[in-house]
Design a protein around this motif. Structure first.
Motif, short mmCIF file in Angstrom:
data_model
loop_
_atom_site.label_atom_id
_atom_site.label_comp_id
_atom_site.label_asym_id
_atom_site.label_seq_id
_atom_site.Cartn_x
_atom_site.Cartn_y
_atom_site.Cartn_z
N THR A 104 0.84 -1.19 0.00
CA THR A 104 0.00 0.00 0.00
C THR A 104 0.88 1.24 0.00
N VAL A 105 0.57 2.19 -0.86
CA VAL A 105 1.32 3.44 -0.91
C VAL A 105 1.16 4.17 0.42
N PRO A 106 2.25 4.71 0.98
CA PRO A 106 2.15 5.42 2.26
C PRO A 106 1.09 6.51 2.24
N GLU A 107 0.44 6.68 3.36
CA GLU A 107 -0.65 7.65 3.47
C GLU A 107 -0.14 9.07 3.25
N GLY A 108 -0.89 9.81 2.47
CA GLY A 108 -0.59 11.22 2.29
C GLY A 108 0.31 11.57 1.13
N VAL A 109 0.80 10.57 0.38
CA VAL A 109 1.73 10.90 -0.71
C VAL A 109 1.04 10.98 -2.07
N VAL A 110 -0.20 10.50 -2.18
CA VAL A 110 -0.89 10.46 -3.47
C VAL A 110 -1.65 11.76 -3.71
N ASP A 111 -1.45 12.34 -4.88
CA ASP A 111 -2.24 13.50 -5.31
C ASP A 111 -3.46 12.95 -6.04
N ALA A 112 -4.62 13.04 -5.38
CA ALA A 112 -5.87 12.49 -5.94
C ALA A 112 -6.92 13.58 -6.08
N GLN A 113 -6.53 14.71 -6.62
CA GLN A 113 -7.46 15.83 -6.76
C GLN A 113 -8.30 15.76 -8.03
N LYS A 114 -7.95 14.86 -8.95
CA LYS A 114 -8.69 14.77 -10.21
C LYS A 114 -9.38 13.41 -10.32
N LEU A 115 -10.28 13.15 -9.38
CA LEU A 115 -10.97 11.87 -9.36
C LEU A 115 -12.41 11.97 -9.86
N SER A 116 -12.81 13.11 -10.39
CA SER A 116 -14.17 13.28 -10.93
C SER A 116 -14.11 13.84 -12.34
N VAL A 117 -14.95 13.28 -13.21
CA VAL A 117 -15.08 13.77 -14.58
C VAL A 117 -16.56 13.81 -14.93
N THR A 118 -16.89 14.50 -16.02
CA THR A 118 -18.28 14.60 -16.46
C THR A 118 -18.43 14.09 -17.88
N ILE A 119 -19.41 13.21 -18.06
CA ILE A 119 -19.79 12.77 -19.40
C ILE A 119 -20.96 13.65 -19.83
N ALA A 120 -20.75 14.48 -20.83
CA ALA A 120 -21.78 15.43 -21.25
C ALA A 120 -22.97 14.71 -21.88
N LYS A 121 -24.11 15.34 -21.81
CA LYS A 121 -25.34 14.80 -22.41
C LYS A 121 -25.11 14.49 -23.89
N ASP A 122 -25.64 13.38 -24.32
CA ASP A 122 -25.60 12.92 -25.71
C ASP A 122 -24.18 12.51 -26.16
N THR A 123 -23.30 12.26 -25.22
CA THR A 123 -21.96 11.78 -25.57
C THR A 123 -21.71 10.45 -24.86
N VAL A 124 -20.65 9.76 -25.26
CA VAL A 124 -20.36 8.45 -24.69
C VAL A 124 -19.01 8.43 -23.94
N GLY A 125 -18.40 9.57 -23.74
CA GLY A 125 -17.13 9.60 -23.03
C GLY A 125 -16.82 10.97 -22.47
N SER A 126 -16.04 11.01 -21.42
CA SER A 126 -15.65 12.28 -20.81
C SER A 126 -14.48 12.89 -21.58
N LYS A 127 -14.48 14.23 -21.68
CA LYS A 127 -13.35 14.91 -22.32
C LYS A 127 -12.12 14.88 -21.42
N GLU A 128 -12.34 14.98 -20.12
CA GLU A 128 -11.23 14.93 -19.17
C GLU A 128 -10.99 13.49 -18.73
N GLN A 129 -9.91 13.30 -18.00
CA GLN A 129 -9.56 11.96 -17.52
C GLN A 129 -9.38 11.98 -16.01
N ILE A 130 -9.70 10.85 -15.41
CA ILE A 130 -9.38 10.67 -13.99
C ILE A 130 -7.87 10.50 -13.88
N GLU A 131 -7.27 11.20 -12.92
CA GLU A 131 -5.81 11.24 -12.84
C GLU A 131 -5.35 11.09 -11.39
N VAL A 132 -4.35 10.26 -11.19
CA VAL A 132 -3.70 10.14 -9.88
C VAL A 132 -2.19 10.25 -10.11
#
Length: 340
Positions: A104-132
């Motif tokens: 397990t990665v030590p606590e507090g070292v992971v940058d997990a600020q980009k864990l949410s994305v939006t799939i726009a209406k009438d599309t099948v994929g998000s423009k942004e990516q989930i990133e860690v």
């Protein structure tokens, strides 16, 4: 009508009735698939990103950054927010399934600020990516050989449901301790090639100085110091270079000079097969700098190039050269890359 004929007619009627009933049942039978509009990680293969962190005496190097695209089976009927979490509870199961021992990665070292994305209406994929990611400032805390970061789709707000089979991605972080950075091309060598070697001297560990050392820095690949072949069954020798003053060494450029028994010169066809290196500040206490095989050193124009992950302060450099193919060889050129 004979009784036997009546029996055959009756059997035929029964068979027809059974056949009709079977066809009727088939017409009403339907295979119902998953009714949910599943949200999942969109990858070409397994959703796994592998990164490497290298620990060296002069710092920690590498990059830990993983990005995962998110998709939905059918076009979203409305804007849909998808959120992921780092789920360390999945590590044990992963290790069991893959016969691994990730930590397990030590606590507090992971940058997990980009864990949410939006799939726009009438599309099948998000423009942004989930990133860690893990910032380089935290690399020193990664003391285990390998780590696992499970990233699981945890919630879907809008249309669809997180996939159970394709809703988890993994980041593998391998660590290594070394200084030699193999495979760096000539044009990508770090630092600057030294131009003044007037204060450099060299000696054999077996005894004696290198009298024709100026030939190592004259740019001529058709001459070179006649290395004593008194190690490794006559295929190797060890030289100690004294730079005169401390230098921040970050790479080497070498050319092997080969003289055949028939008098021909093929300096661009023969290379050192292995190097073992050490460095020192005083010439008596030595530190391991690492080793390199022929495949680790990129070849260009008769030279072999070898980079380090970071600049190492040293006055003395000890190199054990292994010729490999013949004992009739020498070092034609030596270049030192330094970084201020």
């Amino acid at each position: 009508m004979k009784i036997s004929n009546i029996k055959y007619i009756a059997l035929g009627i029964i068979a027809a009735a059974l056949s009709f009933q079977a066809c009727s049942d088939d017409e009403h039978y339907d295979v119902v698939g998953n009714p949910n509009n599943l949200v999942y990680f969109k990858t070409m293969g397994d959703a796994v990103t592998t990164c490497t962190v290298t620990h060296t005496p002069v710092g920690d190097f590498g990059e830990v950054n993983a990005k995962f695209s998110v998709a939905i089976q059918r076009a979203a009927s409305r804007d849909t927010k998808v959120t992921a979490v780092i789920d360390n509870s999945l590590i044990n199961d992963y290790n069991t399934q893959h016969n691994t021992e990730y930590k397990t990665v030590p606590e507090g070292v992971v940058d997990a600020q980009k864990l949410s994305v939006t799939i726009a209406k009438d599309t099948v994929g998000s423009k942004e990516q989930i990133e860690v990611s893990i910032p380089s400032s935290a690399f020193a805390q990664l003391t285990e050989q390998a780590y696992l970061l499970p990233v699981r789709l945890s919630s879907v707000e809008g249309d669809g449901t997180a996939s159970g089979q394709r809703g988890t991605a993994y980041v593998i972080v391998n660590t290594q301790t070394k200084l030699v950075h193999a495979g760096v091309a000539a044009g990508d060598m770090p630092g600057t090639l030294m131009s003044d070697y007037s204060g450099v001297t060299a000696s054999y560990t077996a005894g004696g100085t290198v009298d024709d050392i100026a030939q190592l820095f004259d740019g001529n690949l058709e001459n070179g110091t006649a290395l004593r072949t008194d190690e490794q069954d006559g295929k190797g020798t060890t030289l100690v270079f004294d730079f005169g003053t401390e230098q921040n060494v970050i790479g080497l450029r070498m050319a092997r000079y080969y003289k055949s028994y028939w008098g021909g010169y093929w300096f661009d066809e023969y290379y050192f097969s292995h190097l073992d290196m050490q460095y020192s500040a005083d010439g008596s206490t030595w530190n391991d700098m690492g080793s390199a095989d022929e495949a680790d050193m990129v070849k260009s124009g008769g030279y072999q190039y070898l980079a380090l992950y970071g600049a190492v302060p040293m006055r003395y450099l000890k190199i054990q050269f292994t010729s490999g193919s013949s004992s009739v060889s020498s070092l034609a050129e030596l270049g030192i890359y330094t970084q201020q």
